[in-house]
Every structure is written in C-alpha cells, then in structure tokens.
Design a protein around this motif. Structure first.
Motif, PDB file in Angstrom:
ATOM      1  N   LEU A  28      -8.467   5.149   1.608  1.00 26.14           N
ATOM      2  CA  LEU A  28      -7.558   6.129   2.205  1.00 26.14           C
ATOM      3  C   LEU A  28      -7.011   5.644   3.543  1.00 26.14           C
ATOM      4  O   LEU A  28      -5.871   5.955   3.906  1.00 26.14           O
ATOM      5  N   SER A  29      -7.817   4.858   4.275  1.00 29.15           N
ATOM      6  CA  SER A  29      -7.360   4.342   5.568  1.00 29.15           C
ATOM      7  C   SER A  29      -6.204   3.365   5.405  1.00 29.15           C
ATOM      8  O   SER A  29      -5.247   3.401   6.187  1.00 29.15           O
ATOM      9  N   VAL A  30      -6.287   2.467   4.417  1.00 27.59           N
ATOM     10  CA  VAL A  30      -5.206   1.486   4.268  1.00 27.59           C
ATOM     11  C   VAL A  30      -3.923   2.168   3.793  1.00 27.59           C
ATOM     12  O   VAL A  30      -2.823   1.793   4.211  1.00 27.59           O
ATOM     13  N   VAL A  31      -4.070   3.193   2.938  1.00 29.07           N
ATOM     14  CA  VAL A  31      -2.879   3.931   2.506  1.00 29.07           C
ATOM     15  C   VAL A  31      -2.299   4.719   3.683  1.00 29.07           C
ATOM     16  O   VAL A  31      -1.094   4.675   3.940  1.00 29.07           O
ATOM     17  N   PHE A  72       0.803  -1.221   0.000  1.00 27.70           N
ATOM     18  CA  PHE A  72       0.000   0.000   0.000  1.00 27.70           C
ATOM     19  C   PHE A  72       0.840   1.277   0.000  1.00 27.70           C
ATOM     20  O   PHE A  72       0.311   2.361  -0.271  1.00 27.70           O
ATOM     21  N   ARG A  73       2.138   1.168   0.287  1.00 29.33           N
ATOM     22  CA  ARG A  73       3.009   2.324   0.070  1.00 29.33           C
ATOM     23  C   ARG A  73       3.515   2.353  -1.362  1.00 29.33           C
ATOM     24  O   ARG A  73       3.885   3.417  -1.866  1.00 29.33           O
ATOM     25  N   GLY A  74       3.535   1.198  -2.006  1.00 23.60           N
ATOM     26  CA  GLY A  74       4.039   1.126  -3.374  1.00 23.60           C
ATOM     27  C   GLY A  74       2.999   1.436  -4.431  1.00 23.60           C
ATOM     28  O   GLY A  74       3.322   1.977  -5.494  1.00 23.60           O
ATOM     29  N   LEU A  75       1.726   1.115  -4.157  1.00 20.91           N
ATOM     30  CA  LEU A  75       0.670   1.368  -5.139  1.00 20.91           C
ATOM     31  C   LEU A  75       0.262   2.835  -5.127  1.00 20.91           C
ATOM     32  O   LEU A  75       0.204   3.458  -4.067  1.00 20.91           O
ATOM     33  N   PRO A  76      -0.055   3.405  -6.300  1.00 13.92           N
ATOM     34  CA  PRO A  76      -0.632   4.760  -6.308  1.00 13.92           C
ATOM     35  C   PRO A  76      -1.958   4.773  -5.551  1.00 13.92           C
ATOM     36  O   PRO A  76      -2.720   3.805  -5.602  1.00 13.92           O
ATOM     37  N   GLU A  77      -2.220   5.849  -4.846  1.00 10.90           N
ATOM     38  CA  GLU A  77      -3.452   5.937  -4.057  1.00 10.90           C
ATOM     39  C   GLU A  77      -4.692   5.755  -4.917  1.00 10.90           C
ATOM     40  O   GLU A  77      -5.676   5.132  -4.500  1.00 10.90           O
ATOM     41  N   LEU A  78      -4.643   6.288  -6.146  1.00  5.54           N
ATOM     42  CA  LEU A  78      -5.798   6.169  -7.041  1.00  5.54           C
ATOM     43  C   LEU A  78      -6.061   4.714  -7.405  1.00  5.54           C
ATOM     44  O   LEU A  78      -7.222   4.275  -7.460  1.00  5.54           O
ATOM     45  N   LEU A  79      -5.002   3.940  -7.625  1.00 12.38           N
ATOM     46  CA  LEU A  79      -5.170   2.528  -7.940  1.00 12.38           C
ATOM     47  C   LEU A  79      -5.730   1.766  -6.745  1.00 12.38           C
ATOM     48  O   LEU A  79      -6.591   0.885  -6.911  1.00 12.38           O
TER      49      LEU A  79
END
Length: 267
Positions: free
Chosen positions: A141-144, A96-103
C-alpha cells in the motif's frame, strides 16, 4: 529490559481496550444484550469486528507516513536536474499507478517471499520463510500510495515560486534548511487537499489485504457473515464502519486544513 517491554505491552493493551470504540468500557457493542450477534465476548462477533477495525486503522496509519516519505523523495527525483533520477522516478510512478493495487499486493507478498527463500537456499538455509502479512500489506500500500502522493507533491512543488529558494540562499541557509524551514511548510498547505483524497483511498484499499490473510475489518466481517449466515447484516455493518472512518477523517482533516490556512494568513 524484558520487564520494561512487558510493562509497555501491558500498558498498550490496556489503552487499546479502554479506547476501543466498539468493545471498550464505553464501546457501542458493550451496551448490547449478551445474546446479540455482535455482543462482545464469547457469545457474539463484537470482539472479532473490533479487532478488524483496529487492524484496518493500524495498517492505514502505518502506511501513511511511509508512503508520504517515499512520495516526497520521488517528487524530488522527478524534478531533479539529473536525467537518470527523473527517468527512474518516472518508471516507478508509471508502474505502481498502472498496476492494480491487488496485483501489487500479490507481487510484494509472494514475490518477496520467493526472493528471500531463494537467497536463503543459495546460502544453505532450507527452512521455509513466510512474509508477515501486515508488513507485506503496509509495503504494498505504501508504494501505491507514494506513486500517487509523488504527483500531488510534485504539483505543490511547482506551485512554490523559485524566489522562495533564492530567499533561503540570500539568508545564508543551506538547501536542506531552506527546504525544511521555507519550502516544506508551504508544500504541506498546498498539497493537503490532494493528500486528504489519497488518505480516503488508502482507508478503502486496506480491505485488499484480506486476500493474504490479514484479519482486518472486511475479513472479520466476512468470516462472521459466513459462519452466522447473516451476510447482509455484517456487510452492511462493515459499510457503516468504513463510512464512520471516512466521516471522522473528513472532520479531522478539515480541521487541519483550516488550521493550515489560518497559519498562512497569520504570516
């Protein structure tokens, strides 16, 4: 019971109107001429933008505690003596730090919907199910937020001497009470600057949920810009509102940070 819920809903709606900084009784837009493009009511876009501002704040405030709680347990798992917990927590933060927030938002919104629909079809329920956009945005947004928060909290955990845990044991406290009475107060003070930065990022990331149809600030100003053909004005207004939120957050969180430092010195 229905009467109680109705009364609570009416009270909440009244408070929301009274405290509305844009279209409330003393709201900024309420003092503008009725023919203004951002006037409140049917003649302008003030009500829609005020609704978007409320949605942005509601989403950020709902995400914050959930993200902190998840991040706290992920940080505990990252320093656990159990290798499987450390690996699972490491995989979580890496993803979840590597994926873009939008994805991540698309995966939560569309992926969860597909999974739920597939399960319901398997049990014989064929009606279409749609995930609530607010809930999907809050979860995504919470997991990111939690993946970054866990690293901040992990660093704070490492800054607390092991002797603090031993002091709790010497006083006969259980590990849970030691955590709540001794460790967590110090953890909050140490992690607060990092959490402030994450909150600022969270406020900006709420704009992403506009892509799944949630009527937050950026979506409402975007609709107003398209309909009125005043794109520069409305997007500049959105910039101003986001900056006001950031400045107010800096003021409030700066006060909290100074209070935490004074409380530590008083000890």
């Amino acid at each position: 019971m229905d009467g109680v819920f109705s009364a609570v809903g009416s009270l909440t709606g009244w408070l929301g109107h009274v405290l509305d900084p844009l279209c409330g009784p003393v709201g900024v837009f309420s003092f503008l001429p009725a023919d203004s493009i951002v006037a409140c009511g049917d003649t302008g876009w003030g009500d829609e933008i005020a609704l978007g501002l409320k949605m942005t704040l509601s989403l950020a405030l709902a995400t914050l505690p959930l993200g902190i709680v998840i991040g706290f347990f992920i940080a505990l798992a990252l320093q656990s003596s159990e290798p499987s917990l450390r690996r699972a927590a490491g995989i979580y933060t890496t993803i979840f730090r590597g994926l873009p927030e939008l994805l991540t938002l698309f995966i939560v919104y569309y992926g969860a919907q597909i999974l739920i629909q597939g399960f319901l079809s398997w049990v014989g329920y064929e009606e279409r199910v749609e995930i609530n956009a607010f809930v999907a945005g809050m979860v995504a947004l919470s997991v990111v937020f939690s993946s970054y928060c866990s690293e901040v909290l992990l660093s704070a955990f490492k800054a607390i001497p092991r002797g603090q845990y031993e002091a709790g044991d010497a006083l006969g406290l259980s590990r849970g009470r030691t955590m709540g009475l001794i460790i967590v107060p110090q953890l909050v003070r140490i992690a607060l600057p990092g959490l402030v930065n994450l909150w600022m990022n969270l406020l900006k990331d709420t704009a992403l949920v506009s892509v799944i149809g949630l009527a937050e600030l950026l979506r409402q100003t975007g609709v107003a810009a398209k309909v009125s053909k005043q794109a520069f004005f409305f997007y500049l207004l959105a910039c101003g509102l986001y900056l006001v939120l950031a400045l107010l957050s800096s003021f409030v969180l700066g006060f909290v940070e100074r209070w935490a430092k004074r409380a530590e010195i008083a000890r």
